[in-house]
Write a protein that holds these residues in place. Structure first.
Motif, mmCIF file in Angstrom:
data_model
loop_
_atom_site.group_PDB
_atom_site.id
_atom_site.type_symbol
_atom_site.label_atom_id
_atom_site.label_comp_id
_atom_site.label_asym_id
_atom_site.label_seq_id
_atom_site.Cartn_x
_atom_site.Cartn_y
_atom_site.Cartn_z
ATOM 1 N N THR A 273 67.969 35.027 28.134
ATOM 2 C CA THR A 273 67.851 34.094 29.262
ATOM 3 C C THR A 273 66.566 34.284 30.083
ATOM 4 O OG1 THR A 273 69.183 35.549 30.678
ATOM 5 C CG2 THR A 273 70.355 33.810 29.494
ATOM 6 N N HIS A 274 65.687 35.172 29.626
ATOM 7 C CA HIS A 274 64.393 35.273 30.331
ATOM 8 C C HIS A 274 63.370 36.024 29.482
ATOM 9 C CE1 HIS A 274 61.436 35.498 33.482
ATOM 10 N NE2 HIS A 274 61.405 36.816 33.392
ATOM 11 N N ILE A 275 62.311 35.308 29.097
ATOM 12 C CA ILE A 275 61.260 35.932 28.284
ATOM 13 C C ILE A 275 59.966 35.127 28.434
ATOM 14 C CG2 ILE A 275 61.970 34.670 26.184
ATOM 15 C CD1 ILE A 275 61.283 37.302 24.601
ATOM 16 N N HIS A 276 58.835 35.831 28.287
ATOM 17 C CA HIS A 276 57.510 35.198 28.396
ATOM 18 C C HIS A 276 56.835 35.261 27.025
ATOM 19 C CE1 HIS A 276 57.273 35.694 32.942
ATOM 20 N NE2 HIS A 276 58.245 36.542 32.634
ATOM 21 N N TYR A 277 56.698 34.115 26.366
ATOM 22 C CA TYR A 277 56.062 34.200 25.040
ATOM 23 C C TYR A 277 54.587 34.601 25.101
ATOM 24 C CZ TYR A 277 53.151 30.044 23.969
ATOM 25 O OH TYR A 277 52.143 29.134 23.899
ATOM 26 N N THR B 103 62.615 30.822 37.254
ATOM 27 C CA THR B 103 61.642 31.589 38.031
ATOM 28 C C THR B 103 62.113 33.031 38.193
ATOM 29 O OG1 THR B 103 60.270 31.518 40.045
ATOM 30 C CG2 THR B 103 62.615 31.038 40.328
ATOM 31 N N HIS B 104 61.373 33.803 38.989
ATOM 32 C CA HIS B 104 61.727 35.197 39.269
ATOM 33 C C HIS B 104 62.255 35.320 40.692
ATOM 34 C CE1 HIS B 104 58.609 35.518 36.086
ATOM 35 N NE2 HIS B 104 59.346 36.530 35.656
ATOM 36 N N LEU B 105 63.085 36.352 40.922
ATOM 37 C CA LEU B 105 63.677 36.552 42.249
ATOM 38 C C LEU B 105 63.937 38.040 42.501
ATOM 39 C CD1 LEU B 105 65.266 35.452 44.801
ATOM 40 C CD2 LEU B 105 67.296 35.433 43.324
ATOM 41 N N ALA C 296 65.301 35.231 37.253
ATOM 42 C CA ALA C 296 65.180 36.513 36.566
ATOM 43 C C ALA C 296 65.237 37.659 37.572
ATOM 44 C CB ALA C 296 63.870 36.569 35.795
ATOM 45 N N HIS C 297 65.990 38.674 37.214
ATOM 46 C CA HIS C 297 66.093 39.964 37.919
ATOM 47 C C HIS C 297 67.146 39.986 39.023
ATOM 48 C CE1 HIS C 297 62.820 40.947 35.377
ATOM 49 N NE2 HIS C 297 62.009 40.097 35.973
ATOM 50 N N GLY C 298 66.820 39.523 40.230
ATOM 51 C CA GLY C 298 67.799 39.621 41.322
ATOM 52 C C GLY C 298 68.286 41.051 41.496
ATOM 53 N N THR D 172 65.321 39.766 27.927
ATOM 54 C CA THR D 172 64.463 40.880 27.517
ATOM 55 C C THR D 172 63.267 41.001 28.460
ATOM 56 O OG1 THR D 172 63.185 39.463 26.046
ATOM 57 C CG2 THR D 172 65.053 40.638 25.074
ATOM 58 N N ASP D 173 62.830 39.867 29.020
ATOM 59 C CA ASP D 173 61.622 39.834 29.855
ATOM 60 C C ASP D 173 60.415 40.472 29.174
ATOM 61 O OD1 ASP D 173 60.079 39.113 32.045
ATOM 62 O OD2 ASP D 173 60.562 40.933 33.168
ATOM 63 N N VAL D 174 60.303 40.321 27.875
ATOM 64 C CA VAL D 174 59.034 40.670 27.214
ATOM 65 C C VAL D 174 57.945 39.846 27.893
ATOM 66 C CG1 VAL D 174 57.721 40.256 25.067
ATOM 67 C CG2 VAL D 174 60.041 41.244 24.971
HETATM 68 ZN ZN LIG Z 1 59.593 37.674 33.809
#
Ligand SMILES: [Zn+2]
Length: 444
Positions: free
Chosen positions: A86-90, A241-243, A280-282, A331-333
């Motif tokens: 549910t969260h990754i940066h290609y 987005t990120h939080l 993402a994160h929280g 994974t947030d790669v």
């Molecule tokens: Zn991220």
């Protein structure tokens, strides 16, 4: 839980898969562990025209098979739904494992230089292919993906995903301040470029668009307002987005938006919360923020390898459970250190241990499959093996390394085998990955 294969054609194109089969039925926090999963020790799943048409005990399902149905039998293997990230940066594929920094310095020193290369469509195309190969090698069939600020980064990604007929969600980064000039747009150009991408890709095949402000510090209030406008203009868009990842980041947001009541409120003020909003994160949230996420049906992506790698903090999963917030795993790669959802679960377990809590293998399994699908409002399509859903699934190998094989010999039951798989497993444990019933990766 059996259904007969569809009988529309006399000469069937159906394929049957025989192995141990497991899928999740719901959150163990709500249903209890016993009721949260469905398991067939000698199971069979039938797939036709890309969809699952039957699931159950092999001897029963076999009685109803049409003649000519191909049967694939996997010994000592487990079939599960494909994993959902549910969260990754290609664009950060090439900078995974970058040394030494926490979030804000890490963005400046590694991320922003890497993302500038995506101005070149050929580079974007090459990385998209490498990225999708990695996802499939790791059994991940659906992901919510950051592009870069460049629209061509998203065109390249969606083109690669469309060729493979994958259910993927992505978007162009919106970023109009506090970043290098080569990586910034403006409220107007960001809005225009996003709109063109939405028109081109949203709802095409299995693809969905996500409006993607990087995070509050890199968007002006004007730009966040255009993000909210896009969400109102089109149906079914995601917001990604990120939080509240890092304490310095949170302080920075407070300084940039003094009139708002904290980090989440910046997004809330611009109408960016909702049932397709994924944060993402929280990692550092107060109860009021959790309550607001829950009442807007927004989701959190829990990214343990990233939170540990960047030293961001420990995600409080029980707090999210208490507030009934939808949670998936990410994974947030490239801040995350592995594409593998198994390794992500392994680290999630440790994040919980450091807080004196346990993470049961059935809960981890839920988060990586059905929980992720729910976080993305896709539980009717993926994250489950329920007949009628799309045939995105993986075959996991209980003997993927000599150590795993030896350890499995001591395992008493499914629960223990699953835990061993999640603790020792990685890309080597993925024998095959299927998307819409097609083999999209085979290890051997
Ligand atoms: Zn991220």
């Amino acid at each position: 839980m059996t259904q007969s294969p569809s009988t529309s054609n006399a000469t069937t194109s159906a394929t049957a898969y025989r192995a141990a089969i497991l899928d999740s039925l719901g959150d163990p926090a709500e249903l209890g562990l016993e009721n949260s999963y469905r398991y067939f020790e000698d199971g069979m799943m039938v797939v036709e025209n890309g969809r699952i048409t039957a699931l159950g005990h092999a001897p029963e399902i076999m009685k109803g098979l049409q003649s000519g149905t191909k049967i694939h039998h996997y010994e000592d293997a487990l079939i599960t739904p494909g994993f959902i990230d549910t969260h990754i940066h290609y664009p950060q594929t090439g900078m995974i494992a970058s040394y030494g920094d926490q979030l804000l310095d890490w963005l400046e020193n590694y991320t922003f230089p890497a993302e500038q290369k995506f101005v070149d469509p050929a580079h974007a195309e090459q990385v998209s292919e490498i990225f999708l190969n990695e996802l499939l090698r790791n059994g991940t069939t659906t992901a919510l993906v950051f592009g870069t600020v460049h629209p061509q980064s998203v065109d390249a990604f969606f083109s690669s995903a469309e060729k493979r007929n994958l259910r993927m969600i992505a978007g162009k980064v919106l970023m109009d301040r506090n970043a290098p000039e080569a990586l910034t747009d403006t409220p107007e150009s960001g809005y225009r470029d996003s709109k063109a991408l939405i028109e081109r890709w949203h709802g095409k095949g299995r693809l969905h668009y996500a409006v993607t402000p990087r995070f509050a510090p890199t968007s002006s209030p004007e730009q966040l307002a255009t993000a909210g406008q896009l969400l109102r203009e089109y149906d079914g868009l995601y917001m990604h987005t990120h939080l509240s990842e890092n304490r310095n980041e949170i302080e920075w947001v407070k300084a940039l938006f003094p009139e708002q009541n904290g980090y989440l409120d910046v997004y809330d003020h611009h109408n960016l919360l909702g049932q397709r909003s994924v944060f993402a994160h929280g990692v550092h949230l107060c109860d009021e923020e959790c309550q607001r996420l829950a009442e807007t049906d927004s989701a959190i992506a829990f990214c343990p390898t990233s939170n540990l790698f960047l030293g961001s903090g420990l995600f409080n999963l029980p707090q999210a459970e208490q507030h009934k917030i939808k949670v998936g795993l990410g994974t947030d790669v490239g801040a995350g250190t592995s594409f593998s959802m198994l390794q992500t679960i392994n680290e999630a377990y440790k994040v919980m241990q450091l807080q004196g809590k346990k993470l049961h293998p059935f809960k981890s399994f839920y988060l990586a499959t059905l929980g992720g699908a729910r976080a993305l409002q896709l539980e009717q399509q993926v994250g489950t093996l329920e007949p009628g859903s799309e045939a995105d699934f993986v075959v996991l190998d209980y003997n993927s390394t000599p150590l795993m094989s030896y350890r499995m010999q001591q395992a008493k039951d499914l629960e223990e085998r699953l835990f061993v798989l999640m603790t020792l497993g990685d890309d080597r444990a993925i024998k095959c990955t299927f998307a819409m019933g097609e083999l999209v990766y085979s290890r051997d």
